[in-house]
Design a protein around this motif. Structure first.
Motif, short mmCIF file in Angstrom:
data_model
loop_
_atom_site.label_atom_id
_atom_site.label_comp_id
_atom_site.label_asym_id
_atom_site.label_seq_id
_atom_site.Cartn_x
_atom_site.Cartn_y
_atom_site.Cartn_z
N LEU A 6 0.81 -1.21 0.00
CA LEU A 6 0.00 0.00 0.00
C LEU A 6 0.85 1.26 0.00
O LEU A 6 0.31 2.37 0.01
CB LEU A 6 -0.98 -0.01 1.17
N ILE A 7 2.16 1.10 -0.04
CA ILE A 7 3.04 2.25 -0.27
C ILE A 7 3.22 2.35 -1.78
O ILE A 7 3.67 1.42 -2.43
CB ILE A 7 4.41 2.07 0.43
N ALA A 8 2.84 3.49 -2.32
CA ALA A 8 2.93 3.71 -3.77
C ALA A 8 4.38 3.77 -4.22
O ALA A 8 5.30 3.90 -3.41
CB ALA A 8 2.21 5.02 -4.13
N CYS A 9 4.59 3.70 -5.50
CA CYS A 9 5.93 3.77 -6.08
C CYS A 9 6.69 5.00 -5.58
O CYS A 9 7.89 4.95 -5.34
CB CYS A 9 5.85 3.81 -7.60
N ARG A 15 8.24 0.82 -12.95
CA ARG A 15 7.90 -0.44 -13.63
C ARG A 15 8.89 -0.75 -14.75
O ARG A 15 9.29 -1.90 -14.92
CB ARG A 15 6.47 -0.38 -14.15
N GLU A 16 9.29 0.27 -15.52
CA GLU A 16 10.25 0.05 -16.61
C GLU A 16 11.59 -0.43 -16.08
O GLU A 16 12.27 -1.23 -16.71
CB GLU A 16 10.44 1.33 -17.42
N LYS A 17 11.99 0.06 -14.92
CA LYS A 17 13.26 -0.34 -14.32
C LYS A 17 13.17 -1.65 -13.54
O LYS A 17 14.18 -2.17 -13.10
CB LYS A 17 13.78 0.77 -13.41
N GLY A 18 11.97 -2.18 -13.38
CA GLY A 18 11.78 -3.43 -12.68
C GLY A 18 11.88 -3.30 -11.17
O GLY A 18 12.10 -4.29 -10.47
N THR A 24 9.58 0.16 -5.90
CA THR A 24 9.31 1.57 -5.61
C THR A 24 10.53 2.40 -5.99
O THR A 24 11.60 1.85 -6.28
CB THR A 24 9.04 1.82 -4.11
N CYS A 25 10.40 3.70 -5.90
CA CYS A 25 11.54 4.60 -6.13
C CYS A 25 12.65 4.36 -5.11
O CYS A 25 13.81 4.66 -5.39
CB CYS A 25 11.09 6.05 -6.05
N GLY A 26 12.30 3.83 -3.97
CA GLY A 26 13.28 3.54 -2.93
C GLY A 26 14.32 2.52 -3.36
O GLY A 26 15.39 2.43 -2.77
N ASP A 27 14.03 1.76 -4.41
CA ASP A 27 14.98 0.76 -4.91
C ASP A 27 15.99 1.36 -5.88
O ASP A 27 16.94 0.69 -6.28
CB ASP A 27 14.21 -0.36 -5.63
N CYS A 28 15.78 2.61 -6.26
CA CYS A 28 16.62 3.24 -7.28
C CYS A 28 17.78 4.01 -6.64
O CYS A 28 17.58 4.82 -5.73
CB CYS A 28 15.78 4.19 -8.12
#
Length: 115
Positions: free
Chosen positions: A5-8, A77-80, A83-87
């Protein structure tokens, strides 16, 4: 708070009026939310009928903007990523930067997913 439930971008979908209206099938809340979002976004395209969403990263219906127009969700989604936290580029990212700057809880939500 459920992780999905935490958005991207880090916003908490659990507290989003569109999700609450969808879960409770609350037409009054749909209309109130549509009016609020129309004013916030300067558009007449948001109607009570469009206020249906189960969350950015969950199965089910999505608010049209979140589903097809949100550049943050599209990038994640394009980066697989989940969330942005993974970038690794999150700190310099212009797309999510405005959200993280104006809503510190979004950044905290993303950081909590890493724990």
């Amino acid at each position: 708070m459920e992780n999905k439930l935490i958005a991207c971008c880090g916003l908490n979908c659990e507290t989003c009026e569109a999700r609450i209206a969808t879960i409770n099938n609350d037409d009054k809340l749909r209309e109130e939310t549509a009016e609020k979002w129309r004013q916030m976004n300067g558009t007449d395209a948001i109607t009570a009928e469009t206020i249906n969403c189960m969350g950015c990263r969950t199965e089910g219906v999505k608010f049209p903007y979140c589903d097809g127009m949100c550049q943050i969700r599209k990038c994640v989604r394009e980066k697989g990523f989940e969330t942005c936290g993974d970038c690794s580029q999150i700190e310099a990212c212009e797309q999510v930067g405005m959200i993280l700057k104006s809503l510190p809880e979004a950044k905290a939500n993303l950081q909590s997913l890493k724990s």
